[in-house]
Design an enzyme around this catalytic site. Structure first.
Site, PDB file in Angstrom:
ATOM      1  N   GLU A 335       0.862  -1.191   0.000  1.00  0.00           N
ATOM      2  CA  GLU A 335       0.000   0.000   0.000  1.00  0.00           C
ATOM      3  C   GLU A 335       0.898   1.242   0.000  1.00  0.00           C
ATOM      4  OE1 GLU A 335      -3.318   1.167   0.173  1.00  0.00           O
ATOM      5  OE2 GLU A 335      -2.358   3.100   0.548  1.00  0.00           O
ATOM      6  N   ASP A 383      -6.729  -4.512  -5.636  1.00  0.00           N
ATOM      7  CA  ASP A 383      -7.896  -3.650  -5.384  1.00  0.00           C
ATOM      8  C   ASP A 383      -7.487  -2.205  -5.667  1.00  0.00           C
ATOM      9  OD1 ASP A 383     -10.235  -2.488  -4.528  1.00  0.00           O
ATOM     10  OD2 ASP A 383      -9.982  -2.994  -2.413  1.00  0.00           O
ATOM     11  N   CYS A 410     -13.307  -0.838  -8.761  1.00  0.00           N
ATOM     12  CA  CYS A 410     -14.355   0.182  -8.586  1.00  0.00           C
ATOM     13  C   CYS A 410     -14.627   0.901  -9.903  1.00  0.00           C
ATOM     14  CB  CYS A 410     -13.971   1.161  -7.480  1.00  0.00           C
ATOM     15  SG  CYS A 410     -12.384   1.934  -7.734  1.00  0.00           S
TER      16      CYS A 410
HETATM   17  N1  SAH Z   1      -8.026  -3.068  -0.347  1.00  0.00           N
HETATM   18  C1  SAH Z   1      -8.322  -1.959   0.523  1.00  0.00           C
HETATM   19  C2  SAH Z   1      -8.100  -0.592  -0.117  1.00  0.00           C
HETATM   20  C3  SAH Z   1      -8.572  -0.403  -1.533  1.00  0.00           C
HETATM   21  S1  SAH Z   1      -8.619   1.258  -2.134  1.00  0.00           S
HETATM   22  C4  SAH Z   1      -9.729  -2.075   1.075  1.00  0.00           C
HETATM   23  O1  SAH Z   1     -10.551  -2.810   0.552  1.00  0.00           O
HETATM   24  O2  SAH Z   1     -10.019  -1.436   2.080  1.00  0.00           O
HETATM   25  C5  SAH Z   1      -7.163   1.410  -3.038  1.00  0.00           C
HETATM   26  C6  SAH Z   1      -5.933   1.607  -2.186  1.00  0.00           C
HETATM   27  O3  SAH Z   1      -4.824   1.725  -3.081  1.00  0.00           O
HETATM   28  C7  SAH Z   1      -5.916   2.863  -1.343  1.00  0.00           C
HETATM   29  O4  SAH Z   1      -5.639   2.518  -0.011  1.00  0.00           O
HETATM   30  C8  SAH Z   1      -4.782   3.709  -1.930  1.00  0.00           C
HETATM   31  O5  SAH Z   1      -4.072   4.447  -0.967  1.00  0.00           O
HETATM   32  C9  SAH Z   1      -3.896   2.650  -2.539  1.00  0.00           C
HETATM   33  N2  SAH Z   1      -3.034   3.078  -3.659  1.00  0.00           N
HETATM   34  C10 SAH Z   1      -3.268   4.026  -4.592  1.00  0.00           C
HETATM   35  N3  SAH Z   1      -2.276   4.068  -5.490  1.00  0.00           N
HETATM   36  C11 SAH Z   1      -1.386   3.104  -5.139  1.00  0.00           C
HETATM   37  C12 SAH Z   1      -0.146   2.645  -5.693  1.00  0.00           C
HETATM   38  N4  SAH Z   1       0.367   3.184  -6.796  1.00  0.00           N
HETATM   39  N5  SAH Z   1       0.485   1.633  -5.080  1.00  0.00           N
HETATM   40  C13 SAH Z   1      -0.023   1.065  -3.944  1.00  0.00           C
HETATM   41  N6  SAH Z   1      -1.189   1.462  -3.380  1.00  0.00           N
HETATM   42  C14 SAH Z   1      -1.868   2.465  -3.957  1.00  0.00           C
END
Ligand code: SAH
Length: 455
Positions: A335, A383, A410
C-alpha cells in the site's frame, strides 16, 4: 437543434454516469435525472457536434421505474443520480454497466458476469460510514455546508444527507452553529484565505465509535476549544477528534498531517470478524455491510487451503488480506500510504495475525522487488483505485504466475481493459460478480476471478 429549444423526447438508455440518453434528429441528447422510457419535454442547454445536453422541463409520461425522490437536493448535488428510480431499476443499470464494459472493452464472454449483489436487506439509505462536507459562504453571506454540485465547486447546501447516518447530521448541526458564530473562519478557495475547509466524519458502525476531523488551512483555528468542547459534551461516542492540516491551494481534501485534539488518532471498526483501526487518511470501504459481502466473495474466489502465499496489492489498512490470512500460510500486503500501512500492521497485531508482512510503496515497484526476492505468490488480490493496474504490474503478476488472481474493481472500464491484458497473457476470466456498494449513486464495484491456464 439550438440552445434553449424545448423538445419532446423519450429516454431510451442510461450513460455509465447515470444520465438519461435520448435521440433526436440523429443526435444524442443527455438528460440527467431521467429514467428509461420517461417521455419528457427537455430544454436544450448545450449543443455540440453530435451530442447535446438538456434538462427536464416537464415530465409528460413518467417511466414505470420512477419513484419520488425523498431528498430535496438530489438534482443539484452530484451524489445520488438514481434517487428518482426504484432500486430494482438501479441495479439493472449497474449490472449492465459492468456487463457492457467487460464484454466490450475486455472481450469477456457475457455468460461469466453473475447477478449483481444489491443492498436490499440493509436498505439503500444511511449506509455511508464517512462524510467529507465542504464549508463555504453563500451569495448572501450565509454559512453553507453540503456537497459540491455536479461538475462544479459550488456548494449545494444539504443539512441531512440521506446516505449518511443521523449522528453525522447532528454533529454537522453543532458544527454549523459554531461556524455561523465565527464565519470569518471559513476557508475561501479562490483567495486561499480563512481556515476551515471541510468537516470530515467517520463512524465505526459495529463499535459505534465516531471520528470528527476538521480540515484546516493551518494547525488550528480561533475558538477551537469552544467547538471541540461542545462536541465532547454532546456526543460521547466521539472517540477521536482531529485537525487535519491542509495548507495547500488544492482540490485534494486532506493534507498529510493530523493533530489529535482529544481522544485517539484512529477509531476502531469490525469487519469480517476482525478489528480494524481507521486513521483519517486510511482508506476504508464506506458501506461496511456490502463490503463484507464483497470480501466474502473475494475469499471464495481466492479459495485458500492453508499453505498458500497470498499477495494483497493496494491493501489499504489490510482489510481484504487480513480477512483471508487465517486460511493462508503467509500474507504480504502492499500500500502506498504509510499511515494505512501503520494501521495494517497494528490491525494484524490486534487480531493476533502473525503471518502478515506489510510493505509501504507503489504496487508496481513493490511487486517487482518481491519478484526479485524470489517470492512466488499462489494467489494475488488486487484492489486498485479507479485508474486500475499499470500494464507493467500485470506483466509482473503474470511472471509471478499465481494460480489465481482476484481483481476487486471500482471502475468497470479499467477492469475491462486490464482483464483483456490478462487474457492475452495466459490467464482466463472465470467469473465476475458486480456488487452495489454505493446505492443511489452511479458507482458500481466488481470482483473478478482470473485463473492461470495450464500449458
Ligand atoms: N483493499 C483496501 C483498499 C482499496 S482502495 C480495502 O478494501 O479497504 C485502493 C488503495 O490503493 C488505497 O488505499 C490507496 O491508498 C492505494 N493506492 C493508490 N495508489 C497506489 C499505488 N500506486 N500503489 C499502492 N497502493 C496504492
Amino acid at each position: 437543434m439550438n440552445k434553449n429549444d424545448i423538445i419532446r423526447l423519450e429516454i431510451v438508455d442510461m450513460t455509465s454516469d447515470g444520465s438519461g440518453v435520448a435521440k433526436y434528429d440523429g443526435q444524442v441528447v443527455f438528460v440527467p435525472d431521467t429514467a428509461v422510457s420517461d417521455i419528457c419535454d427537455v430544454k436544450i442547454l448545450k449543443v455540440k457536434k453530435n451530442i447535446c445536453y438538456g434538462k427536464i422541463e416537464s415530465i409528460i409520461e413518467p417511466s414505470k421505474d420512477r419513484v419520488e425522490s425523498r431528498c430535496p437536493v438530489s438534482t443539484r448535488c452530484g451524489g445520488c443520480v438514481y434517487r428518482h428510480m426504484n432500486y430494482e431499476a438501479e441495479l439493472k443499470i449497474k449490472r449492465k454497466k459492468v456487463f457492457g464494459a467487460v464484454t466490450r472493452i475486455g472481450k469477456v464472454d457475457g455468460e461469466k458476469v453473475r447477478d449483481i449483489i444489491g443492498a436490499f436487506d440493509d436498505g439503500v439509505d444511511r449506509y455511508r460510514n464517512k462524510a467529507q462536507i465542504p464549508v463555504g459562504i453563500g451569495r448572501n453571506g450565509e454559512v453553507e455546508m453540503g456537497f459540491y454540485s455536479r461538475h462544479s465547486h459550488r456548494i449545494a447546501p444539504c443539512d441531512d444527507c440521506l446516505l449518511s447516518p443521523e449522528i453525522f447530521t447532528q454533529i454537522s448541526e453543532t458544527f454549523k452553529e459554531f461556524i455561523t458564530k465565527h464565519p470569518y473562519l471559513v476557508y475561501n478557495e479562490e483567495k486561499h484565505s480563512g481556515k476551515i475547509r471541510h468537516l470530515y466524519l467517520r463512524i465505526g458502525e459495529k463499535t459505534g465509535e465516531v471520528m470528527v476531523c476538521v480540515v484546516v488551512n493551518g494547525r488550528g483555528f480561533d475558538y477551537q476549544e469552544e467547538l471541540f468542547n461542545a462536541i465532547k459534551e454532546k456526543y460521547p461516542q466521539v472517540k477521536s477528534a482531529v485537525i487535519n492540516v491542509n495548507t495547500e491551494k488544492t482540490n485534494v481534501i486532506l493534507g498529510n498531517e493530523n493533530i489529535v485534539v482529544f481522544g485517539k488518532e484512529s477509531i476502531t471498526d469490525e469487519l469480517c470478524g476482525l478489528k480494524f483501526e481507521l486513521s483519517p487518511l486510511a482508506f476504508y470501504q464506506v458501506n461496511r455491510t456490502q463490503a463484507q459481502r464483497l470480501y466474502e466473495k473475494a475469499g471464495e474466489y481466492a479459495d485458500l487451503k492453508g499453505d498458500e502465499v497470498l499477495l494483497d496489492l493496494y491493501c489499504g489498512t489490510g482489510t481484504i488480506g487480513l480477512s483471508m490470512a487465517r486460511d493462508a500460510k503467509k500474507l504480504i500486503g502492499v500500500e502506498i500510504i504509510d499511515k494505512a500501512i501503520e494501521n495494517a500492521k497494528k490491525n494484524a497485531k490486534n487480531n493476533g495475525i502473525e503471518n502478515a508482512r506489510f510493505i509501504c510503496g507503489d504496487a508496481t515497484k513493490a511487486a517487482a522487488e518481491l519478484k526479485k526476492e524470489g517470492i512466488t505468490p499462489d494467489v494475488i488480490v488486487v484492489d486498485p483505485p479507479r485508474k486500475g493496474l499499470t500494464p507493467e504490474l500485470i506483466d509482473i503478476i503474470v511472471e509471478m504466475g499465481p494460480a489465481r488472481v482476484v481483481y476487486v474493481s471500482c471502475d468497470p472500464a479499467t477492469l475491462g481493459r486490464d482483464l483483456k491484458q490478462f487474457e492475452e497473457q495466459n490467464y482466463s476470466v472465470k467469473e465476475i460478480t458486480p456488487f452495489d456498494l454505493f446505492p443511489r449513486t452511479a458507482h458500481v464495484e466488481s470482483v473478478a476471478l482470473l485463473i492461470k491456464q495450464e500449458n
